[in-house]
Design a protein around this motif. Structure first.
Motif, PDB file in Angstrom:
ATOM      1  N   THR A  15       1.398  32.289  26.268  1.00 59.22           N
ATOM      2  CA  THR A  15       1.475  31.708  24.926  1.00 59.22           C
ATOM      3  C   THR A  15       0.263  30.869  24.530  1.00 59.22           C
ATOM      4  N   ALA A  16      -0.420  30.240  25.470  1.00 65.27           N
ATOM      5  CA  ALA A  16      -1.484  29.273  25.156  1.00 65.27           C
ATOM      6  C   ALA A  16      -2.560  29.854  24.244  1.00 65.27           C
ATOM      7  N   GLY A  44      13.859  24.046  28.618  1.00 66.71           N
ATOM      8  CA  GLY A  44      13.119  25.057  27.864  1.00 66.71           C
ATOM      9  C   GLY A  44      12.687  26.188  28.761  1.00 66.71           C
ATOM     10  N   PRO A  45      11.829  27.047  28.336  1.00 64.30           N
ATOM     11  CA  PRO A  45      11.173  26.958  27.040  1.00 64.30           C
ATOM     12  C   PRO A  45      11.964  27.716  25.972  1.00 64.30           C
ATOM     13  N   LEU A  66       5.885  35.377  13.083  1.00 61.77           N
ATOM     14  CA  LEU A  66       5.370  34.469  14.101  1.00 61.77           C
ATOM     15  C   LEU A  66       4.648  35.273  15.182  1.00 61.77           C
ATOM     16  N   PRO A  67       3.430  34.882  15.531  1.00 74.67           N
ATOM     17  CA  PRO A  67       2.687  35.631  16.548  1.00 74.67           C
ATOM     18  C   PRO A  67       3.428  35.799  17.867  1.00 74.67           C
ATOM     19  N   LEU A  71       3.994  39.584  19.137  1.00 73.85           N
ATOM     20  CA  LEU A  71       3.337  39.967  20.388  1.00 73.85           C
ATOM     21  C   LEU A  71       4.314  40.175  21.543  1.00 73.85           C
ATOM     22  N   GLY A  72       5.621  40.012  21.271  1.00 69.35           N
ATOM     23  CA  GLY A  72       6.625  40.221  22.314  1.00 69.35           C
ATOM     24  C   GLY A  72       6.730  39.079  23.308  1.00 69.35           C
ATOM     25  N   LEU A  73       6.239  37.895  22.930  1.00 68.07           N
ATOM     26  CA  LEU A  73       6.305  36.740  23.817  1.00 68.07           C
ATOM     27  C   LEU A  73       7.583  35.939  23.616  1.00 68.07           C
ATOM     28  N   MET A  74       8.279  36.203  22.492  1.00 68.88           N
ATOM     29  CA  MET A  74       9.474  35.446  22.147  1.00 68.88           C
ATOM     30  C   MET A  74      10.445  36.356  21.420  1.00 68.88           C
ATOM     31  N   GLU A  75      11.735  36.079  21.612  1.00 65.68           N
ATOM     32  CA  GLU A  75      12.746  36.803  20.855  1.00 65.68           C
ATOM     33  C   GLU A  75      13.754  35.804  20.309  1.00 65.68           C
ATOM     34  N   PHE A  76      14.326  36.135  19.155  1.00 60.48           N
ATOM     35  CA  PHE A  76      15.301  35.274  18.503  1.00 60.48           C
ATOM     36  C   PHE A  76      16.652  35.959  18.420  1.00 60.48           C
TER      37      PHE A  76
END
Length: 84
Positions: A15-16, A44-45, A66-67, A71-76
């Motif tokens: 993510t950074a 978290g995270p 949201l990036p 980018l597949g780094l997060m899901e809601f």
């Protein structure tokens, strides 16, 4: 319509590099009134956002901007809520 949008970071180690753009898009969505409140998951995270959208599909489309999501780094996960 209001939704609780529970977001889980899938790859925190990646993510950074994308954080500046994530913050920029997040701030824009908040200024537009889509994101109404933000809470951090413990432990978290992840986050829980209160969002307002015309429909579930609209909420999903806005979150996809949201990036971290695109980018597949997060899901809601969305849950519709109503005011008492």
């Amino acid at each position: 319509m209001h939704f609780l949008a529970t977001g889980r970071i899938l790859r925190p180690e990646d993510t950074a590099a994308h954080m500046p753009e994530e913050v920029r898009v997040f701030d824009r969505l908040r200024a537009e009134g889509f994101i109404q409140a933000v809470f951090f998951l413990q432990p978290g995270p992840g986050v829980v956002n209160v969002v307002e959208a015309a429909s579930r599909e609209d909420a999903e489309a806005k979150l996809a901007q949201l990036p971290f999501v695109s980018l597949g780094l997060m899901e809601f996960e969305l849950a519709e809520v109503t005011r008492h």
